[in-house]
Design a protein around this motif. Structure first.
Motif, PDB file in Angstrom:
ATOM      1  N   THR A 121       0.870  -1.259   0.133  1.00  0.00           N
ATOM      2  CA  THR A 121       0.123  -0.055   0.035  1.00  0.00           C
ATOM      3  C   THR A 121       0.888   1.361  -0.091  1.00  0.00           C
ATOM      4  O   THR A 121       0.277   2.288  -0.031  1.00  0.00           O
ATOM      5  CB  THR A 121      -0.994   0.083   1.108  1.00  0.00           C
ATOM      6  N   GLY A 122       2.119   1.279   0.138  1.00  0.00           N
ATOM      7  CA  GLY A 122       3.058   2.384   0.214  1.00  0.00           C
ATOM      8  C   GLY A 122       4.460   2.027   0.380  1.00  0.00           C
ATOM      9  O   GLY A 122       4.824   0.933   0.288  1.00  0.00           O
ATOM     10  N   ARG A 123       5.396   2.942   0.270  1.00  0.00           N
ATOM     11  CA  ARG A 123       6.569   2.801   0.481  1.00  0.00           C
ATOM     12  C   ARG A 123       7.054   3.043   1.939  1.00  0.00           C
ATOM     13  O   ARG A 123       6.329   3.808   2.680  1.00  0.00           O
ATOM     14  CB  ARG A 123       7.505   3.648  -0.079  1.00  0.00           C
ATOM     15  N   ARG A 124       7.807   2.381   2.493  1.00  0.00           N
ATOM     16  CA  ARG A 124       8.712   2.704   3.913  1.00  0.00           C
ATOM     17  C   ARG A 124       9.652   3.872   3.865  1.00  0.00           C
ATOM     18  O   ARG A 124      10.907   3.164   3.449  1.00  0.00           O
ATOM     19  CB  ARG A 124       8.983   1.522   4.465  1.00  0.00           C
ATOM     20  N   GLU A 125       9.379   4.968   3.680  1.00  0.00           N
ATOM     21  CA  GLU A 125      10.525   6.042   3.370  1.00  0.00           C
ATOM     22  C   GLU A 125      10.149   7.198   4.525  1.00  0.00           C
ATOM     23  O   GLU A 125       9.170   7.451   4.685  1.00  0.00           O
ATOM     24  CB  GLU A 125      10.465   6.470   2.164  1.00  0.00           C
ATOM     25  N   SER A 126      11.336   7.873   4.781  1.00  0.00           N
ATOM     26  CA  SER A 126      10.964   9.026   5.638  1.00  0.00           C
ATOM     27  C   SER A 126      10.505  10.213   4.874  1.00  0.00           C
ATOM     28  O   SER A 126      10.545  10.068   3.584  1.00  0.00           O
ATOM     29  CB  SER A 126      12.619   9.343   6.182  1.00  0.00           C
ATOM     30  N   PRO A 127      10.036  11.203   5.557  1.00  0.00           N
ATOM     31  CA  PRO A 127       9.624  12.168   4.697  1.00  0.00           C
ATOM     32  C   PRO A 127      10.723  13.056   3.835  1.00  0.00           C
ATOM     33  O   PRO A 127      10.546  13.355   2.803  1.00  0.00           O
ATOM     34  CB  PRO A 127       9.054  13.316   5.871  1.00  0.00           C
ATOM     35  N   GLU A 128      11.979  12.782   4.357  1.00  0.00           N
ATOM     36  CA  GLU A 128      12.837  13.509   3.436  1.00  0.00           C
ATOM     37  C   GLU A 128      13.234  12.597   2.296  1.00  0.00           C
ATOM     38  O   GLU A 128      13.466  13.097   1.219  1.00  0.00           O
ATOM     39  CB  GLU A 128      14.398  13.480   4.392  1.00  0.00           C
ATOM     40  N   GLU A 129      13.392  11.110   2.511  1.00  0.00           N
ATOM     41  CA  GLU A 129      13.221  10.062   1.433  1.00  0.00           C
ATOM     42  C   GLU A 129      12.268  10.325   0.398  1.00  0.00           C
ATOM     43  O   GLU A 129      12.465  10.431  -0.888  1.00  0.00           O
ATOM     44  CB  GLU A 129      13.683   8.777   2.077  1.00  0.00           C
ATOM     45  N   ARG A 130      11.053  10.729   0.868  1.00  0.00           N
ATOM     46  CA  ARG A 130      10.190  10.896  -0.020  1.00  0.00           C
ATOM     47  C   ARG A 130      10.066  11.883  -0.863  1.00  0.00           C
ATOM     48  O   ARG A 130       9.879  12.200  -2.008  1.00  0.00           O
ATOM     49  CB  ARG A 130       8.543  10.908   0.907  1.00  0.00           C
ATOM     50  N   ALA A 131      10.575  13.058  -0.090  1.00  0.00           N
ATOM     51  CA  ALA A 131      10.840  14.268  -0.738  1.00  0.00           C
ATOM     52  C   ALA A 131      11.825  14.256  -1.912  1.00  0.00           C
ATOM     53  O   ALA A 131      11.471  14.893  -3.048  1.00  0.00           O
ATOM     54  CB  ALA A 131      11.233  15.428   0.028  1.00  0.00           C
ATOM     55  N   ASP A 132      12.943  13.445  -1.442  1.00  0.00           N
ATOM     56  CA  ASP A 132      13.620  13.341  -2.659  1.00  0.00           C
ATOM     57  C   ASP A 132      13.582  12.412  -3.882  1.00  0.00           C
ATOM     58  O   ASP A 132      13.573  12.740  -5.066  1.00  0.00           O
ATOM     59  CB  ASP A 132      14.949  12.700  -1.773  1.00  0.00           C
ATOM     60  N   ARG A 133      12.561  11.444  -3.590  1.00  0.00           N
ATOM     61  CA  ARG A 133      12.058  10.751  -4.601  1.00  0.00           C
ATOM     62  C   ARG A 133      11.115  11.417  -5.271  1.00  0.00           C
ATOM     63  O   ARG A 133      11.098  11.447  -6.912  1.00  0.00           O
ATOM     64  CB  ARG A 133      11.578   9.290  -4.085  1.00  0.00           C
ATOM     65  N   CYS A 134      10.077  12.376  -4.889  1.00  0.00           N
ATOM     66  CA  CYS A 134       9.359  13.148  -5.519  1.00  0.00           C
ATOM     67  C   CYS A 134       9.756  14.343  -6.264  1.00  0.00           C
ATOM     68  O   CYS A 134       9.586  14.600  -7.516  1.00  0.00           O
ATOM     69  CB  CYS A 134       8.326  13.759  -4.517  1.00  0.00           C
ATOM     70  N   TRP A 135      11.032  14.619  -5.810  1.00  0.00           N
ATOM     71  CA  TRP A 135      11.684  15.833  -6.663  1.00  0.00           C
ATOM     72  C   TRP A 135      12.506  15.195  -7.959  1.00  0.00           C
ATOM     73  O   TRP A 135      12.377  15.776  -8.762  1.00  0.00           O
ATOM     74  CB  TRP A 135      12.958  16.294  -5.713  1.00  0.00           C
ATOM     75  N   GLY A 136      13.026  13.975  -7.846  1.00  0.00           N
ATOM     76  CA  GLY A 136      13.550  13.200  -8.945  1.00  0.00           C
ATOM     77  C   GLY A 136      12.394  13.073  -9.859  1.00  0.00           C
ATOM     78  O   GLY A 136      12.594  13.330 -11.058  1.00  0.00           O
ATOM     79  N   ASP A 137      11.191  12.612  -9.440  1.00  0.00           N
ATOM     80  CA  ASP A 137      10.151  12.367 -10.332  1.00  0.00           C
ATOM     81  C   ASP A 137       9.655  13.636 -10.967  1.00  0.00           C
ATOM     82  O   ASP A 137       9.466  13.799 -12.176  1.00  0.00           O
ATOM     83  CB  ASP A 137       8.903  11.674  -9.815  1.00  0.00           C
ATOM     84  N   LEU A 138       9.508  14.725 -10.271  1.00  0.00           N
ATOM     85  CA  LEU A 138       9.064  15.972 -10.906  1.00  0.00           C
ATOM     86  C   LEU A 138      10.136  16.419 -11.920  1.00  0.00           C
ATOM     87  O   LEU A 138       9.705  17.105 -13.021  1.00  0.00           O
ATOM     88  CB  LEU A 138       9.012  16.968  -9.655  1.00  0.00           C
ATOM     89  N   LEU A 139      11.504  16.111 -11.678  1.00  0.00           N
ATOM     90  CA  LEU A 139      12.490  16.714 -12.705  1.00  0.00           C
ATOM     91  C   LEU A 139      12.167  16.072 -13.865  1.00  0.00           C
ATOM     92  O   LEU A 139      12.392  16.704 -14.992  1.00  0.00           O
ATOM     93  CB  LEU A 139      13.744  16.558 -12.208  1.00  0.00           C
ATOM     94  N   GLN A 140      11.925  14.893 -13.950  1.00  0.00           N
ATOM     95  CA  GLN A 140      11.747  14.189 -15.203  1.00  0.00           C
ATOM     96  C   GLN A 140      10.544  14.421 -15.803  1.00  0.00           C
ATOM     97  O   GLN A 140      10.440  14.573 -17.109  1.00  0.00           O
ATOM     98  CB  GLN A 140      11.526  12.374 -14.735  1.00  0.00           C
ATOM     99  N   GLU A 141       9.414  14.945 -15.206  1.00  0.00           N
ATOM    100  CA  GLU A 141       8.209  15.424 -15.834  1.00  0.00           C
ATOM    101  C   GLU A 141       8.543  16.721 -16.412  1.00  0.00           C
ATOM    102  O   GLU A 141       8.227  16.900 -17.620  1.00  0.00           O
ATOM    103  CB  GLU A 141       7.022  15.492 -14.717  1.00  0.00           C
ATOM    104  N   VAL A 142       9.066  17.719 -15.577  1.00  0.00           N
ATOM    105  CA  VAL A 142       9.576  18.973 -16.013  1.00  0.00           C
ATOM    106  C   VAL A 142      10.310  18.812 -17.232  1.00  0.00           C
ATOM    107  O   VAL A 142       9.985  19.624 -18.203  1.00  0.00           O
ATOM    108  CB  VAL A 142      10.061  19.817 -14.815  1.00  0.00           C
ATOM    109  N   ARG A 143      11.180  17.959 -17.495  1.00  0.00           N
ATOM    110  CA  ARG A 143      12.120  17.801 -18.664  1.00  0.00           C
ATOM    111  C   ARG A 143      11.339  17.685 -19.972  1.00  0.00           C
ATOM    112  O   ARG A 143      11.699  18.379 -20.971  1.00  0.00           O
ATOM    113  CB  ARG A 143      13.288  16.771 -18.451  1.00  0.00           C
ATOM    114  N   VAL A 144      10.247  16.851 -19.844  1.00  0.00           N
ATOM    115  CA  VAL A 144       9.471  16.653 -20.932  1.00  0.00           C
ATOM    116  C   VAL A 144       8.799  18.023 -21.338  1.00  0.00           C
ATOM    117  O   VAL A 144       8.666  18.561 -22.420  1.00  0.00           O
ATOM    118  CB  VAL A 144       8.484  15.493 -20.798  1.00  0.00           C
TER     119      VAL A 144
END
Length: 185
Positions: free
Chosen positions: A17-40
């Motif tokens: 149902t989800g990932r076991r990650e800290s708020p900082e890890e989640r923010a890092d992952r979301c930031w990376g995802d967001l950058l990929q989306e922005v590039r397109v």
């Protein structure tokens, strides 16, 4: 062969149902995802904006009527706004870097990207309208541009929301308790 409700040894499992990650890890992952989306999106916006800037220097531009010139100016302004919104996450990152504000950075950048996508869609729609008006001189240009904008609305908003609702509908059901099953031969 395993099913989503069984592990490799055939024992019953619950769906993730989800990932076991800290708020900082989640923010890092979301930031990376967001950058990929922005590039397109950013690449498309910048290419379109660059093309729009060159149009004013074409000989045919002088022949445009008042409405088409206004439409061109509106399109260029929309393109500039879209480019600004889609490149803003870079400035945010520079300002927020090292301040331990990654979750806030991700939230602000996600909002700007959403605004940038709306502006990009409007830029494409108005550019298409201008192009079709100049190329065909037909009143159908408005209807065609409107149909394309409807397509964007369907692809960029309606379909994702429908898929999200469908996925959430399945996710909210409690997982079925299954007995230990035997693996397929």
């Amino acid at each position: 062969m395993t099913t989503p409700d069984t592990s490799l040894d055939g024992t019953a499992t619950r769906p993730r149902t989800g990932r076991r990650e800290s708020p900082e890890e989640r923010a890092d992952r979301c930031w990376g995802d967001l950058l990929q989306e922005v590039r397109v999106a950013q690449t498309g916006a910048q290419i379109l904006f660059g093309f729009l800037l060159s149009v004013v220097f074409m000989p045919r531009f002088a022949q445009l009527g008042g409405f088409d010139r206004s439409l061109y100016v509106t399109t260029v302004v929309l393109g500039a706004l879209a480019t600004g919104a889609l490149t803003a996450p870079v400035a945010y990152h520079r300002i927020f870097a090292g301040r331990h504000l990654k979750p806030q950075l991700v939230d602000a950048a996600a909002w700007l990207v959403a605004v940038g996508l709306v502006l990009l869609a409007l830029t494409i729609g108005s550019a298409l309208l201008l192009l079709l008006r100049v190329a065909t001189g037909s009143a159908a240009a408005g209807w065609i541009a409107a149909a394309v904008m409807f397509w964007f609305l369907a692809c960029w908003l309606v379909l994702p929301v429908q898929h999200l609702r469908h996925h959430n509908g399945h996710r909210t059901r409690p997982p079925a308790e299954t007995e230990r099953s035997t693996p397929d031969p």
